[in-house]
Structure formats: structure tokens, C-alpha cells
Design a protein around this motif. Structure first.
Motif, PDB file in Angstrom:
ATOM      1  N   GLN A  26       0.919  -1.317  -0.125  1.00  0.00           N
ATOM      2  CA  GLN A  26      -0.111  -0.032  -0.173  1.00  0.00           C
ATOM      3  C   GLN A  26       0.892   1.339  -0.019  1.00  0.00           C
ATOM      4  N   GLU A  27       0.799   2.181  -0.942  1.00  0.00           N
ATOM      5  CA  GLU A  27       1.391   3.315  -1.050  1.00  0.00           C
ATOM      6  C   GLU A  27       0.701   4.586  -0.258  1.00  0.00           C
ATOM      7  N   GLU A  28       1.359   5.210   0.292  1.00  0.00           N
ATOM      8  CA  GLU A  28       1.021   6.417   1.149  1.00  0.00           C
ATOM      9  C   GLU A  28      -0.196   6.086   2.218  1.00  0.00           C
ATOM     10  N   ALA A  55      -8.035   9.065  20.854  1.00  0.00           N
ATOM     11  CA  ALA A  55      -7.767   9.632  19.766  1.00  0.00           C
ATOM     12  C   ALA A  55      -6.583   9.028  19.108  1.00  0.00           C
ATOM     13  N   THR A  56      -6.354   8.840  17.897  1.00  0.00           N
ATOM     14  CA  THR A  56      -4.965   8.329  17.059  1.00  0.00           C
ATOM     15  C   THR A  56      -4.366   9.586  16.250  1.00  0.00           C
ATOM     16  N   LYS A  57      -3.255   9.495  16.140  1.00  0.00           N
ATOM     17  CA  LYS A  57      -2.544  10.421  15.286  1.00  0.00           C
ATOM     18  C   LYS A  57      -1.755   9.555  14.227  1.00  0.00           C
ATOM     19  N   SER A  58      -1.648   9.924  13.106  1.00  0.00           N
ATOM     20  CA  SER A  58      -1.015   9.062  11.853  1.00  0.00           C
ATOM     21  C   SER A  58      -0.372   9.848  11.011  1.00  0.00           C
ATOM     22  N   TYR A  59       0.725   9.022  10.427  1.00  0.00           N
ATOM     23  CA  TYR A  59       1.706   9.394   9.489  1.00  0.00           C
ATOM     24  C   TYR A  59       1.438   8.568   8.171  1.00  0.00           C
ATOM     25  N   ALA A  60       1.634   9.199   6.900  1.00  0.00           N
ATOM     26  CA  ALA A  60       1.586   8.190   5.923  1.00  0.00           C
ATOM     27  C   ALA A  60       3.007   7.719   5.618  1.00  0.00           C
ATOM     28  N   ILE A  61       3.093   6.443   5.153  1.00  0.00           N
ATOM     29  CA  ILE A  61       4.243   5.757   4.858  1.00  0.00           C
ATOM     30  C   ILE A  61       4.343   5.469   3.448  1.00  0.00           C
ATOM     31  N   ASP A  62       5.655   5.609   2.844  1.00  0.00           N
ATOM     32  CA  ASP A  62       5.777   5.617   1.175  1.00  0.00           C
ATOM     33  C   ASP A  62       5.132   4.322   0.834  1.00  0.00           C
ATOM     34  N   LEU A  63       5.501   3.321   1.514  1.00  0.00           N
ATOM     35  CA  LEU A  63       5.278   1.663   1.080  1.00  0.00           C
ATOM     36  C   LEU A  63       5.082   1.065   2.311  1.00  0.00           C
ATOM     37  N   LEU A  64       3.655   0.447   2.293  1.00  0.00           N
ATOM     38  CA  LEU A  64       3.566  -0.355   3.634  1.00  0.00           C
ATOM     39  C   LEU A  64       3.241  -1.891   3.221  1.00  0.00           C
ATOM     40  N   ILE A  65       4.110  -2.756   3.732  1.00  0.00           N
ATOM     41  CA  ILE A  65       3.620  -4.174   3.442  1.00  0.00           C
ATOM     42  C   ILE A  65       3.216  -4.592   4.517  1.00  0.00           C
ATOM     43  N   GLY A  66       1.926  -5.247   4.307  1.00  0.00           N
ATOM     44  CA  GLY A  66       0.994  -5.557   5.058  1.00  0.00           C
ATOM     45  C   GLY A  66       0.528  -7.152   5.094  1.00  0.00           C
ATOM     46  N   VAL A  80       8.408   0.988   4.378  1.00  0.00           N
ATOM     47  CA  VAL A  80       9.545   1.298   3.520  1.00  0.00           C
ATOM     48  C   VAL A  80       9.373   3.115   3.251  1.00  0.00           C
ATOM     49  N   GLU A  81      10.423   3.797   3.726  1.00  0.00           N
ATOM     50  CA  GLU A  81      10.608   5.054   3.291  1.00  0.00           C
ATOM     51  C   GLU A  81      11.172   5.358   2.185  1.00  0.00           C
ATOM     52  N   VAL A  82      10.784   6.064   1.246  1.00  0.00           N
ATOM     53  CA  VAL A  82      11.705   6.167   0.088  1.00  0.00           C
ATOM     54  C   VAL A  82      12.091   7.668  -0.129  1.00  0.00           C
ATOM     55  N   LYS A  83      13.513   7.731  -0.363  1.00  0.00           N
ATOM     56  CA  LYS A  83      13.847   9.123  -0.225  1.00  0.00           C
ATOM     57  C   LYS A  83      14.983   9.457  -1.600  1.00  0.00           C
ATOM     58  N   LEU A  84      14.639  10.327  -2.461  1.00  0.00           N
ATOM     59  CA  LEU A  84      15.445  10.415  -3.652  1.00  0.00           C
ATOM     60  C   LEU A  84      16.598  11.456  -3.231  1.00  0.00           C
ATOM     61  N   ARG A  85      16.441  12.351  -2.075  1.00  0.00           N
ATOM     62  CA  ARG A  85      17.480  13.232  -1.660  1.00  0.00           C
ATOM     63  C   ARG A  85      17.282  13.073   0.087  1.00  0.00           C
ATOM     64  N   ILE A  86      18.619  13.124   0.446  1.00  0.00           N
ATOM     65  CA  ILE A  86      18.602  12.631   1.694  1.00  0.00           C
ATOM     66  C   ILE A  86      19.628  13.703   2.459  1.00  0.00           C
ATOM     67  N   ASN A  87      19.052  14.331   3.506  1.00  0.00           N
ATOM     68  CA  ASN A  87      20.153  15.243   4.455  1.00  0.00           C
ATOM     69  C   ASN A  87      20.025  14.883   5.723  1.00  0.00           C
ATOM     70  N   THR A  88      20.695  15.358   6.573  1.00  0.00           N
ATOM     71  CA  THR A  88      20.803  15.072   8.100  1.00  0.00           C
ATOM     72  C   THR A  88      19.469  15.287   8.639  1.00  0.00           C
ATOM     73  N   HIS A  89      18.749  16.179   8.370  1.00  0.00           N
ATOM     74  CA  HIS A  89      17.301  16.463   9.101  1.00  0.00           C
ATOM     75  C   HIS A  89      16.356  15.462   8.467  1.00  0.00           C
ATOM     76  N   THR A  90      16.355  14.901   7.350  1.00  0.00           N
ATOM     77  CA  THR A  90      15.355  13.989   6.737  1.00  0.00           C
ATOM     78  C   THR A  90      15.594  12.705   7.604  1.00  0.00           C
ATOM     79  N   VAL A  91      16.717  12.420   7.684  1.00  0.00           N
ATOM     80  CA  VAL A  91      17.166  11.099   8.329  1.00  0.00           C
ATOM     81  C   VAL A  91      16.751  11.154   9.860  1.00  0.00           C
TER      82      VAL A  91
END
Length: 188
Positions: A26-28, A55-66, A80-91
Motif C-alpha cells: 500500500q502506498e501512502e 484519539a489516534t495520530k497518523s503518518y503516511a508511509i511511502d510503501l507499507l507491506i501488510g 519502507v520510506e523512499v527518499k530521492l534526496r537525503i540530508n541530516t534533517h530528513t534522516v
């Protein structure tokens, strides 16, 4: 090409062909990272606590294998989080996101796929402490990279199943050792 497009057009179709049935991709997909109780109901003159408001709080995941566990139920296994650009903040941000998700689904395995990198960036290795795996690929996702990722997903799904069994069936599972091994693959 955006990360979302890369997941939809390149990663998901290629990985879907390499995984066994019973697993969903499942994407996103939004997955809870927090389960909160903002207030409680009171009962009687003593003010005894009754049912909490949740209450629940949610984040979207790039690709979720269920994995389907019944006609109307499933368990998240691998994010699986997919990143085309990576900086320290992102990590740092996504590593914390992995930890947050595990607060609600402690058996969830979480990783990052660095697209367009020949080797894993040092900042990913240094600051990605909550990732179970990190892997890099070219922008086109070669067959060998698909096989390596599919093999990794198989292993992570099995680890998720085993963790879930230990956590929720502890009377049946007499665990005496947990070892998180380290595997590094090097460029030839």
C-alpha cells in the motif's frame, strides 16, 4: 520524478511481482503513531474513571507491506520510506517516525530506501538509529536490486511475525535470547 511517482510507477509494481501472496503493498498508507487519551468520563459521586475518550495520530508511509490475518483484518509488517534526496534533517525525522510507529505497532519493521545512491550516505548510517534496514538503489531499480529488496522484505516480514508472537503470545513463547545482527553488503 517525485518520490510518490517513483514508488507508484517503479517500486510497487516490481516488488509486487517478487513477493508471495498474502502480503499487500500500500502506498501512502496512513498508519497510527500515537494513541492518545485526551479525556476520561467520570461516573458516580466518587468520580470513578469510566471509558476514556481516545484519539489516534497518523503518518503516511511511502510503501507499507501488510499481511492479511483474516477476512477483515491485517497487520502492518514492513514500512519502507523512499527518499530521492537525503540530508541530516530528513534522516533524523524519519528515524524518529520509525520509533513513533513502533510505539503503537511494536512488531513493525521499518526501513529506508535511498534512491539514486551508489552507496548508503554516511548521515543515514550515523543518524538512522531507529531503522531496521537501510538500502540504496539506482533510479531505475535493476533486477538485482529488486531481488535484494524482496529478500530483505521476506526476512523483515518473518522478523515481524516472530516479534509479534513473542510480544502477544509470551505464555507460549519461552524466549531466552534476542540478538539483532548486523549485515553489511559492500560494493564489488
Amino acid at each position: 520524478m517525485t518520490e510518490r511517482e517513483w514508488v507508484r510507477e517503479i517500486l510497487k509494481p516490481r516488488l509486487a511481482d517478487a513477493l508471495p501472496s498474502g502480503l499487500t503493498l500500500q502506498e501512502e498508507q496512513r498508519l497510527p503513531y500515537a494513541f492518545e487519551i485526551p479525556s476520561y468520563s467520570l461516573a458516580g459521586s466518587e468520580g470513578a474513571v469510566r471509558s476514556p475518550k481516545t484519539a489516534t495520530k497518523s503518518y503516511a508511509i511511502d510503501l507499507l507491506i501488510g499481511e492479511r490475518t483474516g477476512a477483515k483484518s491485517w497487520n502492518p509488517r514492513v514500512a519502507v520510506e523512499v527518499k530521492l534526496r537525503i540530508n541530516t534533517h530528513t534522516v533524523i525525522t524519519y528515524s524518529q517516525k520509525a520509533a513513533d510507529h513502533r510505539g503503537v505497532s511494536p512488531y513493525l519493521r521499518y526501513g529506508m530506501l535511498a534512491v539514486g545512491f551508489a552507496t548508503l550516505p554516511g548521515r543515514l548510517l550515523r543518524h538512522g538509529s531507529h531503522f531496521d534496514f537501510m538500502i540504496c538503489s539506482g533510479t531505475g531499480l535493476r533486477d538485482s536490486e529488486v531481488r535484494k529488496l524482496a529478500d530483505l522484505v521476506h526476512q523483515e516480514v518473518e522478523a515481524s511475525r516472530r516479534l509479534q508472537a513473542v510480544l502477544y503470545e509470551s505464555s507460549k513463547q519461552k524466549t531466552t535470547l534476542l540478538h539483532r545482527s548486523l549485515r553489511l553488503d559492500y560494493e564489488a
